[in-house]
Design a protein around this motif. Structure first.
Motif, PDB file in Angstrom:
ATOM      1  N   ASP B 171      42.512  41.585 -18.466  1.00  0.00           N
ATOM      2  CA  ASP B 171      41.756  40.121 -19.077  1.00  0.00           C
ATOM      3  C   ASP B 171      41.453  39.662 -17.695  1.00  0.00           C
ATOM      4  O   ASP B 171      40.225  38.834 -17.536  1.00  0.00           O
ATOM      5  N   GLU B 175      37.557  38.216 -16.865  1.00  0.00           N
ATOM      6  CA  GLU B 175      37.135  36.801 -16.724  1.00  0.00           C
ATOM      7  C   GLU B 175      36.613  36.502 -15.436  1.00  0.00           C
ATOM      8  O   GLU B 175      35.525  36.023 -15.616  1.00  0.00           O
ATOM      9  N   LYS B 196      36.919  45.356 -25.068  1.00  0.00           N
ATOM     10  CA  LYS B 196      36.839  44.336 -24.024  1.00  0.00           C
ATOM     11  C   LYS B 196      35.363  44.144 -23.439  1.00  0.00           C
ATOM     12  O   LYS B 196      35.035  43.127 -23.438  1.00  0.00           O
TER      13      LYS B 196
END
Lengths: 330, 234
Positions: B171, B175, B196
């Motif tokens: 994650d 980002e 993702k």
């Protein structure tokens, strides 16, 4: 910047003083001629081992034929002096240049490839050179060898001293050049190739160019070492440059630490002395030698120094920054 | 910004890419997704010049860069973060970043870019003097991306940045990729983690055994039944 310069001047001064002092000790006879010869031989071995360390330890390309480069430098320098009556120092430099040209042409086709090709090609090359030296009878004297190569001086009493002084001076010069090269941006490119070729490539580093640079320079230094060997020894024979000789240099580099200049210097002197020391048990030398290597590989796989350098600044006074220059004189 | 036309690549006798064509526009995040061995890495390698092409063209910034040596391609701002991170394990974090700026000579700008990298990756700043090989997998991936940023890329090729990382770190990395894109870097992302990748990408191409079989908006593909079945686990 200023501490860097100051350290450099101090080290240069110390090396020169040490060199002059040991030379004087040889001259007055405190260090006998036999020991002086071993030290000089060690100096030659260190020069060639350093050149091997440049390509194998720092650039990460295994080369197994440095005795071949040494042979080219030795014969080229000797022939320049004896056949073409050139001055000795010009011949030494010329011999190194001839070796570098050979290095260039061997590196060109092989360094494009990655992997073990260089090791195989240099291995073959070393043997080919030896065979050529045996057969080029007019120039090299063939298997009987080349006799009467002029030394640094005709004065017999001065010979051991001057040989030592010039060889060790050349060694110090090689150390300085290599140290500066490896701490420049060229050096960083070379080391990054050892670390990871693909990553180096994707950082915009011309991998082939720097491999060629390193290999050609390595051949040049090995050729210089060969030339010094010829003048110091006064006699050349093709069997001096067989595969075992190449192995000796690999052993010095691995034992001292791949990618450590000071490691090579230390192990070069220790192993050369050990070889002389073990001469009494000549045949067992090749048993004891690998045994020592085995022990080192078991207990210290990265070699004596790993890829670290021995620094006077870390022995005396506070630990200086990583960039501070530090070399071992002699 | 980047246009790839009819790439054909062979490894020996094996035909690895069949007429692969796609486009990356300025400022986009484009993702190539596909299973193992579908040719994702080969596609990136052929763009950055590591793998020779049998036929086809790579056009970058209106210039044909087909067959140009990899180190020259980097000079144009097309930079690849190789698969498996490939950081320089024996160099410190700082030195790794220095290597990233190897092609540049503008010392003061380079200094500013260190700060940019360190604000993006505070963890790297903490570990500046540490050897690259002693970092955790996630930190190594950050270092690999940071190193690539040091060469001031215009187009960044990312090869499997999520490989071998814990979900939390994945994650975080994604980002950061979005952040880099917002700062004006176009991104071509190759991923196995299709979910993702599709979540952050503008458009996507799906590779199957060396052929592009589907293309479209990332959001549409995410809801496409066959894509769901094949790559998103139902």
């Amino acid at each position: 910047m200023t501490t860097k310069l100051r350290n450099f001047i101090i080290l240069a001064g110390l090396s020169v003083i040490a060199l002059v002092a040991v030379s004087l000790l040889i001259y007055v006879g405190v260090i006998d001629e036999y020991t002086a010869q071993i030290l000089t031989l060690a100096g030659v071995n260190v020069i060639v081992a350093l050149s091997l360390n440049l390509i194998t330890g720092f650039t990460g390309q295994l080369a197994l034929g440095h005795a071949g480069f040494m042979a080219i430098g030795a014969y080229a320098a000797a022939i320049c002096v004896m056949h073409f009556h050139l001055p000795l120092f010009a011949s030494l430099i010329l011999g190194a240049f001839v070796t570098a040209i050979f290095g260039f042409f061997i590196g060109f086709p092989t360094l494009k490839l990655s992997g073990d090709y260089l090791a195989i090609v240099t291995l073959g090359f070393g043997e080919i050179i030896r065979v050529i030296m045996v057969n080029l009878k007019d120039l090299t004297g063939g298997a009987a060898g080349l006799k009467g190569i002029p030394s640094f001086t005709k004065d017999l009493t001065l010979q051991p001293t001057l040989s030592f002084t010039w060889v060790i001076a050349a060694m110090i010069l090689v150390i300085v050049v290599m140290h500066n090269l490896l701490h420049s941006s060229v050096g960083r490119a070379i080391i990054s190739i050892r670390e990871d070729e693909i990553a180096a490539n994707s950082m915009g580093i011309n991998v082939f160019y720097y491999k060629m640079l390193s290999f050609t320079l390595s051949a040049f230094i090995a050729g210089l070492g060969g030339g010094l060997y010829a003048t110091f020894f006064g006699y050349l024979n093709p069997t001096m440059f067989n595969f075992l000789k190449s192995c000796d240099f690999v052993i010095i580099v691995v034992l001292g630490g791949m990618g450590s200049i000071t490691g090579t210097v230390i192990s070069g002197f220790v192993l050369t002395y050990l070889q002389e020391f073990l001469r009494i048990m000549q045949d067992y030398r090749l048993v004891i030698y690998p045994f020592i290597l085995l022990l080192i590989m078991l207990f210290r796989p990265q070699g004596l120094m790993g890829s670290h350098e021995f620094r006077l600044t870390s022995v005396f006074g506070p630990r200086a920054k990583r960039t501070a220059g530090g070399k071992e004189g002699v | 910004m980047l246009e790839v036309k009819n790439l054909n690549v062979f490894y020996g006798n094996i035909h690895a890419l069949f007429d692969v064509s796609f486009k990356v526009e300025d400022g986009e995040i484009i993702t190539l997704i596909g299973a193992n061995g579908s040719g994702k890495t080969t596609t990136l390698h052929s763009i950055s010049g590591i793998v020779p092409l049998k036929s086809g063209n790579v056009v970058y910034d209106d210039a044909d860069i087909t067959g140009i040596e990899p180190h020259k391609i980097v000079l144009g701002g097309l930079v690849q973060v190789p698969e498996g991170r490939r950081i320089f394990a024996n160099l410190t974090v700082q030195e790794n970043l220095e290597m990233g700026a190897y092609t540049r000579t503008d010392a003061s700008e380079i200094k500013r870019d260190y700060d940019v990298v360190f604000t993006n990756f505070p963890r790297l700043k903490e570990r500046r003097k540490q050897q690259g090989g002693t970092l955790s997998g996630g930190e190594q991936q950050m270092l690999a991306i940071g190193r690539a940023l040091m060469s001031r890329p215009k187009l960044l090729l990312l090869d499997e940045p999520s490989m071998g990382l814990a979900p939390v770190l994945v994650d975080e990395i994604f980002e950061i990729i979005q952040q880099i894109n917002k700062n004006g870097v176009t991104i071509l992302l190759v991923e196995q983690n299709a979910y993702k990748a599709l979540s952050i990408a503008d458009r996507a191409y799906i590779l199957e055994t060396g052929r592009i079989t589907m293309t479209g908006n990332a959001a549409d593909l995410k809801n496409n039944e066959s894509v769901k079945k094949a790559y998103l686990g139902g």
